[in-house]
Design a protein around this motif. Structure first.
Motif, PDB file in Angstrom:
ATOM      1  N   PHE A  83       0.843  -1.197   0.000  1.00  0.00           N
ATOM      2  CA  PHE A  83       0.000   0.000   0.000  1.00  0.00           C
ATOM      3  C   PHE A  83       0.879   1.249   0.000  1.00  0.00           C
ATOM      4  N   SER A  85       3.806   1.647  -1.231  1.00  0.00           N
ATOM      5  CA  SER A  85       4.449   1.864  -2.527  1.00  0.00           C
ATOM      6  C   SER A  85       3.409   2.142  -3.612  1.00  0.00           C
ATOM      7  N   SER A  86       2.516   1.180  -3.851  1.00  0.00           N
ATOM      8  CA  SER A  86       1.590   1.287  -4.984  1.00  0.00           C
ATOM      9  C   SER A  86       0.611   2.445  -4.830  1.00  0.00           C
ATOM     10  N   VAL A  87       0.021   2.594  -3.639  1.00  0.00           N
ATOM     11  CA  VAL A  87      -1.035   3.597  -3.478  1.00  0.00           C
ATOM     12  C   VAL A  87      -0.443   4.998  -3.266  1.00  0.00           C
ATOM     13  N   ILE A  88       0.528   5.123  -2.348  1.00  0.00           N
ATOM     14  CA  ILE A  88       1.106   6.456  -2.107  1.00  0.00           C
ATOM     15  C   ILE A  88       1.888   6.921  -3.342  1.00  0.00           C
ATOM     16  N   GLY A  89       2.730   6.041  -3.888  1.00  0.00           N
ATOM     17  CA  GLY A  89       3.473   6.377  -5.112  1.00  0.00           C
ATOM     18  C   GLY A  89       2.523   6.706  -6.252  1.00  0.00           C
ATOM     19  N   GLY A  90       1.454   5.914  -6.365  1.00  0.00           N
ATOM     20  CA  GLY A  90       0.472   6.133  -7.427  1.00  0.00           C
ATOM     21  C   GLY A  90      -0.212   7.483  -7.309  1.00  0.00           C
ATOM     22  N   LEU A  91      -0.532   7.894  -6.070  1.00  0.00           N
ATOM     23  CA  LEU A  91      -1.188   9.193  -5.872  1.00  0.00           C
ATOM     24  C   LEU A  91      -0.223  10.345  -6.189  1.00  0.00           C
ATOM     25  N   ILE A  92       1.069  10.202  -5.807  1.00  0.00           N
ATOM     26  CA  ILE A  92       2.058  11.242  -6.150  1.00  0.00           C
ATOM     27  C   ILE A  92       2.151  11.360  -7.669  1.00  0.00           C
ATOM     28  N   PHE A  93       2.219  10.209  -8.331  1.00  0.00           N
ATOM     29  CA  PHE A  93       2.236  10.183  -9.794  1.00  0.00           C
ATOM     30  C   PHE A  93       1.017  10.919 -10.342  1.00  0.00           C
ATOM     31  N   GLY A  94      -0.145  10.592  -9.788  1.00  0.00           N
ATOM     32  CA  GLY A  94      -1.388  11.172 -10.286  1.00  0.00           C
ATOM     33  C   GLY A  94      -1.421  12.682 -10.174  1.00  0.00           C
ATOM     34  N   VAL A 144       8.021   3.365   4.682  1.00  0.00           N
ATOM     35  CA  VAL A 144       6.809   3.558   3.865  1.00  0.00           C
ATOM     36  C   VAL A 144       6.605   2.455   2.827  1.00  0.00           C
ATOM     37  N   LEU A 145       7.667   2.095   2.132  1.00  0.00           N
ATOM     38  CA  LEU A 145       7.514   1.111   1.052  1.00  0.00           C
ATOM     39  C   LEU A 145       7.085  -0.259   1.567  1.00  0.00           C
TER      40      LEU A 145
END
Lengths: 186, 173
Positions: A83, A85-94, A144-145
């Motif tokens: 969570f 990595s995928s969700v926090i990283g994904g939101l930063i990307f977004g 975090v990761l």
């Protein structure tokens, strides 16, 4: 059945990758997804081109890979995730995605069609962001990761059911969404 | 051959072709299509050139060494292909500010470049943080049914929709 070793020998990989990359860039540009207007149109939910390209690519690729797997011609490479990595990283990307209006692949393509904001702002910014990540990696990796780590699990493993069942269900879902978009005239 | 000079192909046609291209990449190179790793390798190559081998010793660059691998060559092919596609339809044009941006935020180049740089920074950071981008997770990972990719892709679009709606509803833009 023994896995047939098809991948190209090392010296042939770069020339093959160049041709595949050229084809990918050609398709992205012809699909209109290297245009800022198309990507922002999708994020503002006004133009569904990006979704249509992605869902039909996932649908075709998923069925194709499933058939190739059946004949032991390919191996899967699912990515690890958590969570954190995928969700926090994904939101930063977004958040960056909406501001830039391109993603890494489409920014490279946009540069090729003459969009200099994608080249100087997009590619330049992404290199800075990647360099910054290499600076903070050793700090977020142990913390975090690892939050909610689930490894490289796939949906069939998660649901403890056969791959074919999940492929069939996801294919039906993607086809339904594509049909609904088409019926809605989007 | 008139389809070759068309400026746009139907989205589904392009998507199906990209899906087939994925199958070919798995077959020939035993890896899915991905774009963002090449940016890490490039930033590593630049840091190595500027600061010497010490930069390459960073833990993240030991994981993704700063070298030109086939995936990097793949990404280098993208602008070439996009150029050929734009050229074939006569739509190649040098443009600093996209027309939709101009309509809302004006023609200023520095404003657009500043936003693109900030957005690019977050895209570069977030794609490495999540371990992939809209190609590596969004297409390649989702078609393999990886949980990480479905979650990351949902987050890409959730964040993107939020960010674009906020940007385009800025008061007094």
């Amino acid at each position: 059945m023994e896995r047939i070793h098809l991948p190209l020998p090392d010296p042939a990989k770069k020339p093959a990758a160049l041709i595949l990359g050229i084809l990918f860039g050609f398709l992205l540009q012809k699909g209109g997804v290297t245009r800022y207007e198309t990507i922002i149109g999708q994020l503002l939910l006004l133009d569904f081109t990006v979704l249509k390209v992605m869902l039909s690519a996932v649908l075709t690729g998923m069925l194709g890979i499933q058939i190739l797997l059946r004949f032991n011609l390919v191996a899967l490479h699912p990515k690890h995730g958590s969570f954190g990595s995928s969700v926090i990283g994904g939101l930063i990307f977004g958040l960056g995605f909406g501001l830039l209006g391109y993603c890494p692949g489409t920014a490279a393509g946009a540069a090729g069609q003459g969009s200099l904001d994608a080249l100087f702002g997009g590619v330049g910014g992404m290199l800075l962001g990647a360099a910054f990540y290499s600076e903070i990696y050793h700090r977020i990796e142990p913390s975090v990761l690892r939050w909610g780590n689930f490894g490289d699990i796939t949906l069939p493993e998660l649901l403890r059911t056969s791959r074919w069942k999940v492929v069939t269900a996801v294919a039906a879902l993607l086809a339904a969404v594509l049909a609904a978009l088409s019926l809605a005239g989007l | 051959m008139s389809w070759l000079t068309m400026p746009r192909w139907p989205a589904i046609t392009v998507g199906v072709a990209i899906g087939l291209l994925e199958c070919l990449t798995f077959l020939l190179l035993d890896k899915p299509i991905g774009c963002s790793t090449a940016f890490t390798r490039t930033s590593g190559l630049i840091e190595k050139a500027l600061r010497g081998n010490a930069a390459a010793e960073k833990p993240y660059y030991r994981l993704f060494p700063p070298v030109i691998d086939w995936e990097w060559v793949f990404v280098a092919g993208i602008p070439l292909g996009a150029f050929l596609a734009a050229f074939s339809s006569g739509t190649f044009r040098i443009e600093w500010v996209p027309s939709l941006w101009t309509a809302i935020f004006g023609t200023g180049i520095s404003r657009r470049l500043g936003a693109a740089l900030a957005g690019g920074f977050l895209v570069g950071l977030g794609s490495r943080w999540a371990g992939g981008c809209t190609s590596g997770h969004g297409i390649s990972g989702c078609l393999q049914l990886a949980l990480s990719s479905w979650l990351a892709s949902a987050a890409f679009f959730a964040g993107g929709i939020l960010s674009a709606i906020l940007l385009f509803s800025l008061p007094g833009r």
